[in-house]
Design an enzyme around this catalytic site. Structure first.
Site, PDB file in Angstrom:
ATOM      1  N   ILE A 103       0.845  -1.202   0.000  1.00 13.77           N
ATOM      2  CA  ILE A 103       0.000   0.000   0.000  1.00 13.77           C
ATOM      3  C   ILE A 103       0.879   1.251   0.000  1.00 13.77           C
ATOM      4  CG2 ILE A 103      -1.866   1.208   1.197  1.00 13.77           C
ATOM      5  CD1 ILE A 103      -2.551  -1.586   2.485  1.00 13.77           C
TER       6      ILE A 103
ATOM      7  N   ASN B 278       9.559  -6.937   4.710  1.00 13.18           N
ATOM      8  CA  ASN B 278       8.547  -7.558   3.841  1.00 13.18           C
ATOM      9  C   ASN B 278       8.487  -6.828   2.494  1.00 13.18           C
ATOM     10  OD1 ASN B 278       6.610  -9.606   3.436  1.00 13.18           O
ATOM     11  ND2 ASN B 278       4.949  -8.147   3.773  1.00 13.18           N
TER      12      ASN B 278
ATOM     13  N   SER C 114      -7.412  -1.081  10.447  1.00  9.98           N
ATOM     14  CA  SER C 114      -8.000  -2.190   9.707  1.00  9.98           C
ATOM     15  C   SER C 114      -9.433  -2.429  10.142  1.00  9.98           C
ATOM     16  CB  SER C 114      -7.165  -3.441  10.001  1.00  9.98           C
ATOM     17  OG  SER C 114      -7.864  -4.602   9.631  1.00  9.98           O
TER      18      SER C 114
ATOM     19  N   TYR D 195      -3.491  -9.566  15.826  1.00 16.21           N
ATOM     20  CA  TYR D 195      -3.262  -8.498  14.850  1.00 16.21           C
ATOM     21  C   TYR D 195      -4.287  -7.372  15.027  1.00 16.21           C
ATOM     22  CZ  TYR D 195      -3.546  -6.077  10.358  1.00 16.21           C
ATOM     23  OH  TYR D 195      -3.610  -5.118   9.386  1.00 16.21           O
TER      24      TYR D 195
ATOM     25  N   LYS E 112      -3.929  -3.264  16.211  1.00 10.60           N
ATOM     26  CA  LYS E 112      -4.435  -2.093  15.469  1.00 10.60           C
ATOM     27  C   LYS E 112      -5.310  -1.230  16.377  1.00 10.60           C
ATOM     28  CE  LYS E 112      -2.431  -2.658  11.569  1.00 10.60           C
ATOM     29  NZ  LYS E 112      -1.411  -1.682  11.143  1.00 10.60           N
TER      30      LYS E 112
ATOM     31  N   LEU F 276      -6.830 -13.603  -0.561  1.00  7.52           N
ATOM     32  CA  LEU F 276      -7.521 -14.197  -1.700  1.00  7.52           C
ATOM     33  C   LEU F 276      -6.961 -13.748  -3.057  1.00  7.52           C
ATOM     34  CD1 LEU F 276      -9.914 -15.907  -2.728  1.00  7.52           C
ATOM     35  CD2 LEU F 276     -11.298 -13.812  -2.640  1.00  7.52           C
TER      36      LEU F 276
ATOM     37  N   ARG G 110     -16.658  -9.870   1.192  1.00  7.33           N
ATOM     38  CA  ARG G 110     -15.747  -8.823   1.657  1.00  7.33           C
ATOM     39  C   ARG G 110     -15.937  -7.570   0.816  1.00  7.33           C
ATOM     40  NH1 ARG G 110     -15.476 -12.122   4.897  1.00  7.33           N
ATOM     41  NH2 ARG G 110     -13.683 -13.028   6.001  1.00  7.33           N
TER      42      ARG G 110
ATOM     43  N   ARG H 256     -11.734 -21.366   7.240  1.00  2.00           N
ATOM     44  CA  ARG H 256     -10.461 -20.961   7.873  1.00  2.00           C
ATOM     45  C   ARG H 256     -10.781 -20.434   9.278  1.00  2.00           C
ATOM     46  NH1 ARG H 256      -6.978 -16.481   4.679  1.00  2.00           N
ATOM     47  NH2 ARG H 256      -8.780 -15.207   5.210  1.00  2.00           N
TER      48      ARG H 256
HETATM   49  P1  NAD Z   1       3.394  -4.652   3.537  1.00  2.00           P
HETATM   50  O1  NAD Z   1       3.973  -5.736   4.384  1.00  2.00           O
HETATM   51  O2  NAD Z   1       3.478  -4.791   2.065  1.00  2.00           O
HETATM   52  O3  NAD Z   1       4.080  -3.254   3.926  1.00  2.00           O
HETATM   53  C1  NAD Z   1       4.562  -2.986   5.232  1.00  2.00           C
HETATM   54  C2  NAD Z   1       5.952  -2.390   5.097  1.00  2.00           C
HETATM   55  O4  NAD Z   1       6.459  -2.124   6.415  1.00  2.00           O
HETATM   56  C3  NAD Z   1       6.944  -3.337   4.421  1.00  2.00           C
HETATM   57  O5  NAD Z   1       7.663  -2.640   3.431  1.00  2.00           O
HETATM   58  C4  NAD Z   1       7.859  -3.787   5.562  1.00  2.00           C
HETATM   59  O6  NAD Z   1       9.179  -4.061   5.111  1.00  2.00           O
HETATM   60  C5  NAD Z   1       7.805  -2.586   6.496  1.00  2.00           C
HETATM   61  N1  NAD Z   1       8.061  -2.909   7.888  1.00  2.00           N
HETATM   62  C6  NAD Z   1       7.555  -3.930   8.623  1.00  2.00           C
HETATM   63  N2  NAD Z   1       8.047  -3.883   9.876  1.00  2.00           N
HETATM   64  C7  NAD Z   1       8.867  -2.802   9.941  1.00  2.00           C
HETATM   65  C8  NAD Z   1       9.667  -2.233  10.968  1.00  2.00           C
HETATM   66  N3  NAD Z   1       9.731  -2.785  12.193  1.00  2.00           N
HETATM   67  N4  NAD Z   1      10.384  -1.127  10.686  1.00  2.00           N
HETATM   68  C9  NAD Z   1      10.354  -0.571   9.448  1.00  2.00           C
HETATM   69  N5  NAD Z   1       9.619  -1.074   8.434  1.00  2.00           N
HETATM   70  C10 NAD Z   1       8.889  -2.177   8.689  1.00  2.00           C
HETATM   71  O7  NAD Z   1       1.893  -4.416   4.005  1.00  2.00           O
HETATM   72  P2  NAD Z   1       0.733  -3.564   3.350  1.00  2.00           P
HETATM   73  O8  NAD Z   1      -0.283  -4.501   2.817  1.00  2.00           O
HETATM   74  O9  NAD Z   1       1.283  -2.521   2.474  1.00  2.00           O
HETATM   75  O10 NAD Z   1       0.101  -2.923   4.649  1.00  2.00           O
HETATM   76  C11 NAD Z   1       0.502  -1.654   5.142  1.00  2.00           C
HETATM   77  C12 NAD Z   1      -0.217  -1.369   6.439  1.00  2.00           C
HETATM   78  O11 NAD Z   1      -1.624  -1.456   6.233  1.00  2.00           O
HETATM   79  C13 NAD Z   1       0.111  -2.351   7.561  1.00  2.00           C
HETATM   80  O12 NAD Z   1       0.201  -1.627   8.773  1.00  2.00           O
HETATM   81  C14 NAD Z   1      -1.085  -3.273   7.582  1.00  2.00           C
HETATM   82  O13 NAD Z   1      -1.308  -3.825   8.856  1.00  2.00           O
HETATM   83  C15 NAD Z   1      -2.212  -2.327   7.186  1.00  2.00           C
HETATM   84  N6  NAD Z   1      -3.359  -3.016   6.583  1.00  2.00           N
HETATM   85  C16 NAD Z   1      -3.154  -3.826   5.489  1.00  2.00           C
HETATM   86  C17 NAD Z   1      -4.240  -4.514   4.946  1.00  2.00           C
HETATM   87  C18 NAD Z   1      -4.038  -5.449   3.775  1.00  2.00           C
HETATM   88  O14 NAD Z   1      -4.893  -6.302   3.551  1.00  2.00           O
HETATM   89  N7  NAD Z   1      -2.959  -5.338   2.992  1.00  2.00           N
HETATM   90  C19 NAD Z   1      -5.516  -4.367   5.495  1.00  2.00           C
HETATM   91  C20 NAD Z   1      -5.701  -3.525   6.582  1.00  2.00           C
HETATM   92  C21 NAD Z   1      -4.601  -2.847   7.121  1.00  2.00           C
HETATM   93  N1  UFG Z   2     -10.180 -16.962   1.024  1.00  2.00           N
HETATM   94  C1  UFG Z   2     -10.285 -18.196   0.407  1.00  2.00           C
HETATM   95  N2  UFG Z   2      -9.141 -18.804  -0.009  1.00  2.00           N
HETATM   96  C2  UFG Z   2      -7.910 -18.256   0.149  1.00  2.00           C
HETATM   97  C3  UFG Z   2      -7.803 -16.989   0.778  1.00  2.00           C
HETATM   98  C4  UFG Z   2      -8.966 -16.372   1.213  1.00  2.00           C
HETATM   99  O1  UFG Z   2     -11.375 -18.732   0.255  1.00  2.00           O
HETATM  100  O2  UFG Z   2      -6.899 -18.869  -0.237  1.00  2.00           O
HETATM  101  C5  UFG Z   2     -11.419 -16.264   1.449  1.00  2.00           C
HETATM  102  C6  UFG Z   2     -11.494 -16.011   2.945  1.00  2.00           C
HETATM  103  O3  UFG Z   2     -12.025 -17.135   3.611  1.00  2.00           O
HETATM  104  C7  UFG Z   2     -12.380 -14.764   2.990  1.00  2.00           C
HETATM  105  C8  UFG Z   2     -12.017 -14.015   1.698  1.00  2.00           C
HETATM  106  O4  UFG Z   2     -11.423 -14.987   0.840  1.00  2.00           O
HETATM  107  O5  UFG Z   2     -13.737 -15.144   2.891  1.00  2.00           O
HETATM  108  C9  UFG Z   2     -11.037 -12.882   1.934  1.00  2.00           C
HETATM  109  O6  UFG Z   2      -9.890 -13.372   2.640  1.00  2.00           O
HETATM  110  P1  UFG Z   2      -8.552 -12.548   2.739  1.00  2.00           P
HETATM  111  O7  UFG Z   2      -7.562 -13.408   3.466  1.00  2.00           O
HETATM  112  O8  UFG Z   2      -8.152 -12.024   1.410  1.00  2.00           O
HETATM  113  O9  UFG Z   2      -8.942 -11.265   3.612  1.00  2.00           O
HETATM  114  P2  UFG Z   2      -9.523 -11.146   5.094  1.00  2.00           P
HETATM  115  O10 UFG Z   2     -10.853 -10.482   4.988  1.00  2.00           O
HETATM  116  O11 UFG Z   2      -9.452 -12.408   5.822  1.00  2.00           O
HETATM  117  O12 UFG Z   2      -8.464 -10.145   5.787  1.00  2.00           O
HETATM  118  C10 UFG Z   2      -7.867  -9.033   5.107  1.00  2.00           C
HETATM  119  C11 UFG Z   2      -6.449  -8.813   5.601  1.00  2.00           C
HETATM  120  C12 UFG Z   2      -6.431  -8.253   6.993  1.00  2.00           C
HETATM  121  C13 UFG Z   2      -7.285  -7.026   7.042  1.00  2.00           C
HETATM  122  C14 UFG Z   2      -8.680  -7.339   6.583  1.00  2.00           C
HETATM  123  C15 UFG Z   2      -9.481  -6.073   6.584  1.00  2.00           C
HETATM  124  O13 UFG Z   2      -5.718 -10.034   5.597  1.00  2.00           O
HETATM  125  O14 UFG Z   2      -5.117  -7.891   7.349  1.00  2.00           O
HETATM  126  O15 UFG Z   2      -8.655  -7.886   5.274  1.00  2.00           O
HETATM  127  O16 UFG Z   2     -10.797  -6.337   6.273  1.00  2.00           O
HETATM  128  F1  UFG Z   2      -7.305  -6.510   8.286  1.00  2.00           F
END
Ligand code: NAD
Ligand code: UFG
Length: 338
Positions: free
Chosen positions: A12, A35, A124, A148, A152, A199, A230, A291
């Protein structure tokens, strides 16, 4: 504005850098690349033709943060850095509390030292937990069901207390729903380092033949087709929400949560069908058990973001699947760094 972006090399964060620079903001990334990879920032630089200052550091490294605050003097911070896998958080709770909570505390202390009073935080939808009603609005009870999600919520509370103690401070708490999709250039996208938990990246890897089939985690939920619902949001829309949040933070004080979703929801089967359309190929699926910890349905009421941030999602499901397919098919091994 000068904006410090923690975790800016992540999925993101990288998309948000491009939107920030397009709006004339100056950016500096702090990332430990746990990551992600510096390659991502090179792609951001070439796509934007702009300057991305980058510091390889852990957000828990107070001395490193102090140095960045002194040299870059940010007017705002966008705080993406953190650990994000729901399942892993149950196995490694201390790591999650350490990075997500200690990291946030170190960041706020470093901001205080230089008088930086604006933060945008990656929260989140998991802070809500089992829905009491849907769509969730920001007044919905907060009862996260994972470590997790609790990190948050705690980080939101810490930032809320921080703004109470600093009348000039502003914390914008963005509760993301399910981010998917990729940049239209197909050069920036989601690149999971291991077997994807989520997913969309899993479907994308099935589509390019890296995995034989998608396991659908349960088809006996109380939803129209039995699979989980979702609120998927295009990562470009999500990135733009951060730009809107920066403007909001500049004109307000206090802490305020915002749902960042589209207000629509799709089932796992809807996502598979949409992806198959975008890729022009079948996505084999198998039904697997539910899951642990999954809930049947999630959906945002994003009215507050529209009214107060002036933000709303503009990308539809076909944009989400087509951009993911374009990214994955052009980058079979993602950034090629794992
Ligand atoms: P991501 O893992 O791609 O990005 C996170 C970044 O933070 C990475 O570049 C990683 O190297 C860096 N990082 C991790 N720990 C660190 C540390 N201790 N010091 C410095 N850098 C560090 O994840 P993303 O999907 O881009 O998510 C970004 C944020 O959004 C996260 O806080 C995540 O919890 C939140 N979020 C993500 C989702 C999702 O589904 N992707 C949903 C809701 C919230
Ligand atoms: N799913 C499958 N097969 C897979 C992966 C996911 O059927 O291999 C299903 C899950 O059961 C769920 C849907 O697809 O019904 C979405 O699952 P995701 O794992 O993509 O997403 P979640 O909603 O579980 O969670 C995600 C992020 C969280 C975040 C949240 C916010 O992983 O970090 O969305 O809504 F906080």
């Amino acid at each position: 504005m000068r904006v410090l972006v923690t975790g800016g090399a992540g999925y993101i964060g990288s998309h948000t850098l491009l939107e920030l620079m397009a709006q004339g903001h100056e950016v500096c990334v702090v990332d430990n690349f746990s990551n992600s990879s510096p390659v991502v920032l090179d792609r951001v630089r070439s796509l934007s033709n702009g300057t991305v200052i980058s510091v390889e550091a852990d957000i828990r490294d107070r001395a490193a943060l102090d140095d960045v605050m002194d040299s870059f003097a940010p007017e705002a911070v966008i705080h993406f850095a953190g650990l994000k896998a729901v399942g892993e958080s149950a196995v490694k709770p201390i790591d999650y509390y350490d990075v997500n909570i200690t990291g946030t505390l170190c960041l706020l202390a470093a901001m205080d030292r230089v008088g930086c009073t604006r933060i945008i935080f990656s929260s989140s939808a998991t802070v809500y937990g089992e829905p009491v009603y849907l769509p969730y609005d920001e007044a919905h009870p907060l009862a996260p069901t994972s470590v997790y999600g609790r990190t948050k919520l705690m980080a939101e509370e810490i930032m809320t207390d921080w703004t109470s103690a600093r009348p000039e401070a502003s914390a914008v708490l963005l509760r993301y729903f399910n981010p998917v999709g990729a940049h239209p250039s197909a050069q920036i996208g989601e690149d999971p380092s291991d077997i994807p938990n989520n997913l969309m990246p899993f479907i994308a890897q099935v589509a390019v033949g890296k995995r034989p089939h998608l396991s659908i985690f349960g088809d006996d939920y109380d939803t129209p087709d039995g699979t989980g619902l979702r609120d998927y949001i295009h990562v470009i829309d999500l990135a733009r929400a951060h730009v809107a949040a920066l403007d909001y933070a500049a004109r307000t004080t206090g802490a305020r949560p915002f749902n960042i979703g589209t207000g629509q929801s799709y089932s796992v089967r809807d996502m598979v069908a949409a992806f198959a359309r975008a890729a022009g190929r079948d996505i084999p699926v198998q039904i697997a058990p539910r899951r642990a910890g999954d809930i049947a349905a999630m959906q945002a009421d994003a009215t507050r973001a529209a009214t107060e941030l002036g933000w709303r999602a503009t990308h539809d499901l076909d944009d989400m699947t087509a951009s993911t397919w374009a990214w994955q098919s052009a980058n079979l091994d993602g950034y090629g760094t794992h």
